[in-house]
Design an enzyme around this catalytic site. Structure first.
Site, PDB file in Angstrom:
ATOM      1  N   CYS A  99     -56.108 -17.103  18.924  1.00 44.23           N
ATOM      2  CA  CYS A  99     -55.159 -17.717  19.496  1.00 44.23           C
ATOM      3  C   CYS A  99     -55.883 -19.005  20.254  1.00 44.23           C
ATOM      4  CB  CYS A  99     -53.956 -17.381  20.376  1.00 44.23           C
ATOM      5  SG  CYS A  99     -54.634 -16.401  21.632  1.00 44.23           S
ATOM      6  N   HIS A 158     -51.981 -14.406  25.280  1.00 47.46           N
ATOM      7  CA  HIS A 158     -51.702 -15.303  24.162  1.00 47.46           C
ATOM      8  C   HIS A 158     -51.530 -16.758  24.498  1.00 47.46           C
ATOM      9  CE1 HIS A 158     -50.606 -16.146  20.137  1.00 47.46           C
ATOM     10  NE2 HIS A 158     -49.395 -16.715  20.279  1.00 47.46           N
ATOM     11  N   GLU A 170     -49.079 -21.411  16.330  1.00 43.92           N
ATOM     12  CA  GLU A 170     -49.817 -20.540  16.975  1.00 43.92           C
ATOM     13  C   GLU A 170     -50.772 -19.684  15.881  1.00 43.92           C
ATOM     14  OE1 GLU A 170     -47.475 -17.124  18.722  1.00 43.92           O
ATOM     15  OE2 GLU A 170     -46.124 -17.512  16.912  1.00 43.92           O
TER      16      GLU A 170
END
Length: 282
Positions: A99, A158, A170
């Site tokens: 991420c 994240h 993402e």
């Protein structure tokens, strides 16, 4: 260099025609695309933020790989096995991003340099952050390019890039590929941050659609990368080389883009024919 899907012969022909079309100037702003597409889906973001969105969207379909994107320079790398996630067993074989590796790459492409190194925690707390939004504010105040984060107790595990219209791009988890998702406001959603709008010195904006860069400062040299729309790029130097004519304009100036290892005719760089403040290539 990031992994990209190979265009078919028909699309390549269309792109070739489009790359040399358009006048030497600034085009009208394109309307936001429909929700669900990976693109800038709302107005109001800075050019750097929009460039980060488009750079991330070019990676749709690339593998998530744990630890990917954290090499010496921004870009995809082979991953590592995450001891807590059995799905990461094949990550060392997959070239891609985690991420924060995707966020790092997107903003490096958009702003030049490497403004967001580190993991999701470092990015969420970066000195480059100029504005913060709480989880309770939801998506209402957000603009494309804002970074959404998940975590609790001060930790962040994240991070993703907001597109607008309740969507984000993402790199989510091992075993999946980079994708567009609905923003998840529940659970441990921690809020969002907006990065500083200023581009690094030596950065300029391209214009036009489907503009190709080349291995050498010549239209007959191999093509390297296609800019589907306006993109913020860092220019290392410029030189006089093959003259290019497009829509009545002729210019023999070419600029070198170090992040791509490629050249672009100055016709498709916003600014004068010979760019101010950019050194001449040796």
């Amino acid at each position: 260099m990031a992994m990209r899907r190979t265009l078919g012969a028909a699309l390549a022909a269309v792109a070739l025609l489009a790359a040399w079309g358009g006048a030497h100037g600034t085009p009208a702003a394109a309307a936001p695309r429909a929700a669900g597409a990976c693109d800038v889906l709302a107005p109001g973001a800075s050019a750097v933020a929009e460039g980060a969105v488009r750079a991330a969207c070019e990676q749709i379909g690339v593998w998530y790989t744990w630890g990917g994107g954290h090499g010496p320079q921004p870009g995809p790398t082979y991953g590592q096995v995450d001891p807590s996630d059995p799905d990461s067993a094949h990550d060392p074989e997959r070239l891609g991003f985690d991420c924060s590796g995707l966020v790092r790459y997107a903003y490096a492409r958009a702003a030049g340099g490497d403004p967001l190194p580190g993991n999701a925690y470092h990015q969420f707390n970066s000195p480059e952050v100029k504005q913060r939004f709480t989880a309770a504010q939801g998506t209402a105040p957000l603009l494309p390019g804002d970074l959404l984060a998940w975590g609790s107790g001060g930790s962040v595990h994240h991070i993703a890039i907001y597109l607008g219209a309740g969507k984000m791009v993402e790199a989510r988890e091992s075993g999946t590929r980079i994708t567009v998702s609905d923003v998840r406001l529940g659970g441990d959603y921690a809020g969002a941050v907006r990065m500083a709008a200023a581009a690094a010195p030596g950065t300029f904006s391209t214009w036009g659609t489907d503009v190709w860069t080349h291995k050498e400062p010549s239209t007959t040299s191999p093509r390297v990368h296609r800019f589907p729309g306006p993109t913020i790029v860092r220019i290392d130097c410029q030189k006089h080389a093959e003259p290019v004519t497009a829509e009545g304009y002729t210019n023999d100036a070419w600029s070198y883009l170090p992040e791509y290892g490629a050249w672009i005719t100055n016709i498709y760089i916003k600014g004068p024919a010979w760019l101010d403040g950019v050194r001449t290539c040796r």
